[in-house]
Design a protein around this motif. Structure first.
Motif, short mmCIF file in Angstrom:
data_model
loop_
_atom_site.label_atom_id
_atom_site.label_comp_id
_atom_site.label_asym_id
_atom_site.label_seq_id
_atom_site.Cartn_x
_atom_site.Cartn_y
_atom_site.Cartn_z
N ASP A 132 0.81 -0.91 -0.14
CA ASP A 132 0.14 -0.16 -0.42
C ASP A 132 0.55 1.19 -0.04
O ASP A 132 0.98 2.27 0.76
CB ASP A 132 -1.40 -0.22 1.28
CG ASP A 132 -1.66 -1.17 1.39
OD1 ASP A 132 -2.84 -0.68 0.13
OD2 ASP A 132 -1.90 -2.26 1.54
N HIS A 169 0.67 3.52 -2.21
CA HIS A 169 -0.10 4.89 -2.70
C HIS A 169 0.28 5.68 -3.11
O HIS A 169 0.09 6.85 -3.23
CB HIS A 169 -1.54 5.11 -1.70
CG HIS A 169 -2.87 3.21 -1.78
ND1 HIS A 169 -3.41 3.24 -2.12
CD2 HIS A 169 -2.20 2.35 -0.56
CE1 HIS A 169 -3.38 2.11 -2.16
NE2 HIS A 169 -3.60 1.67 -0.65
N ASP A 206 -0.93 -2.07 -4.31
CA ASP A 206 -1.44 -1.26 -4.25
C ASP A 206 -0.45 -0.38 -5.04
O ASP A 206 0.04 1.24 -3.10
CB ASP A 206 -2.33 -0.89 -3.13
CG ASP A 206 -3.85 -0.69 -3.61
OD1 ASP A 206 -3.92 -1.10 -4.92
OD2 ASP A 206 -5.10 -0.79 -2.60
N TYR A 225 -4.91 7.51 -4.64
CA TYR A 225 -4.54 8.45 -3.33
C TYR A 225 -3.56 9.43 -3.71
O TYR A 225 -3.40 10.52 -3.57
CB TYR A 225 -4.53 7.89 -2.20
CG TYR A 225 -5.57 6.94 -1.57
CD1 TYR A 225 -6.92 7.10 -2.10
CD2 TYR A 225 -4.85 5.75 -1.19
CE1 TYR A 225 -7.90 6.70 -0.98
CE2 TYR A 225 -6.54 4.69 -1.32
CZ TYR A 225 -7.60 5.07 -0.48
OH TYR A 225 -8.23 4.14 -0.85
N HIS A 243 -6.57 -0.67 -6.10
CA HIS A 243 -6.53 0.42 -6.66
C HIS A 243 -5.17 0.22 -8.22
O HIS A 243 -5.54 0.83 -9.29
CB HIS A 243 -5.15 1.05 -5.53
CG HIS A 243 -6.28 1.76 -4.51
ND1 HIS A 243 -6.98 2.61 -4.40
CD2 HIS A 243 -6.90 1.22 -3.45
CE1 HIS A 243 -8.02 3.42 -3.62
NE2 HIS A 243 -7.96 2.42 -2.97
N SER A 263 1.05 0.03 5.96
CA SER A 263 0.84 0.83 4.60
C SER A 263 2.35 1.54 4.90
O SER A 263 2.52 2.59 5.72
CB SER A 263 0.16 1.34 4.71
OG SER A 263 -0.35 2.58 3.58
N GLN A 279 0.47 5.40 3.33
CA GLN A 279 -0.84 5.79 3.86
C GLN A 279 -1.74 5.22 4.93
O GLN A 279 -2.42 4.26 4.75
CB GLN A 279 -2.41 5.93 2.18
CG GLN A 279 -3.65 7.10 2.79
CD GLN A 279 -5.07 6.65 2.16
OE1 GLN A 279 -5.40 5.80 2.73
NE2 GLN A 279 -4.72 7.33 1.30
N HIS A 331 -8.14 13.16 1.18
CA HIS A 331 -7.10 12.00 1.42
C HIS A 331 -5.84 13.00 1.60
O HIS A 331 -4.88 12.24 2.45
CB HIS A 331 -6.68 11.88 0.21
CG HIS A 331 -7.87 10.79 -0.46
ND1 HIS A 331 -8.22 10.82 -2.05
CD2 HIS A 331 -8.29 9.96 -0.20
CE1 HIS A 331 -9.17 10.19 -2.08
NE2 HIS A 331 -9.65 9.73 -0.94
#
Ligand code: ZN
Length: 242
Positions: free
Chosen positions: A8, A10, A34, A38, A62, A186, A189, A234
């Motif tokens: 993650d 992101h 991911d 974001y 994502h 993560s 995020q 976000h």
């Protein structure tokens, strides 16, 4: 082997760079998906990750959304906006890279899945009931997952019907014991009210798990997000880690 476990990211390059530097020398990197969504740096993150030596990388929900491989109807409005923006900037070669990734992989004694071994792309492992049901969906002693953005371990010893959930102690090497589902948290995020980037180091010889957090320059990421008109919520959540 000393293996860096990340998930993650992101599209948060500052967090990714901080983690790669904090982790130091590793023999391999396993990324649980991911890479994008974001954040403001999707191309930079995909490029940085895809060129890492000895990389195993999964696709997350994502990434699949950005790569147009899944329907984004279930994404909320802001997440959908972030997906559409990511699609508009992602280079053809990074898009093709994401499209070529798989959601699950088994390596020696570890199964890797983005969300869960039962539903690798979508399922969140947030509670012991759901996690317990998932133990029959992998055969290896361990399963590493991301997706929930929470650094947790679900442990289920022989004879146990329900898994125990615990949060590993930060910066303390944990002796792993089968069977367990482990989440490194993560990178880009965090959602456990600690805004620092999260990752883990798995030592496959010693069978240990080291959970780590590292500070990075959050305002610089927020400035880039603002410049790209990404959703305010976000932008804000990076400061609180929620
Ligand atoms: Zn995610």
């Amino acid at each position: 082997m000393r293996i860096l476990i990340i998930s993650d990211i992101h599209a948060n390059l500052s967090a990714l760079v901080a983690v790669l530097s904090d982790a130091g020398e590793v023999d391999a990197v396993w990324c649980l998906g991911d890479l994008v969504g974001y954040g403001p740096d999707p191309n930079e993150c995909v490029e940085r990750i895809r060129h890492l030596p000895n990389l195993v990388c999964l696709i997350g929900n994502h990434d699949a959304a950005a790569a147009n491989s899944i329907d984004i109807a279930s994404f909320n409005d802001e997440a959908r906006l972030a997906v559409l923006w990511t699609q508009s900037v992602l280079s053809q070669s990074n898009l093709e890279y994401l499209q070529g990734l798989e959601p699950e992989k088994t390596l020696d004694s570890v199964t890797l899945a983005h969300g869960s071994p039962r539903q690798p792309i979508w399922e969140y492992l947030l509670d012991t009931r759901t996690a317990s049901q998932n133990f029959e969906f992998f055969d290896t002693p361990y399963c590493f997952v991301g997706h929930s953005h929470l650094p947790v371990i679900f442990q289920m010893q022989d004879g146990q019907k329900n898994a125990d959930l615990f949060i590993p102690k930060l910066e303390s090497t944990l002796e792993m014991s089968p069977r367990a589902i482990l989440n490194p948290g993560s990178v880009g995020q965090p959602r456990d009210r600690d805004p620092r980037a999260s990752y883990a180091i798995y030592d496959s010889d010693a069978q240990t798990w080291l959970y780590q957090r590292v500070q990075y320059d959050i305002p610089s990421v927020q400035t880039r997000m603002r410049a790209k008109n990404l959703p305010q919520r976000h932008i804000n959540r990076l400061s609180t880690g929620w």
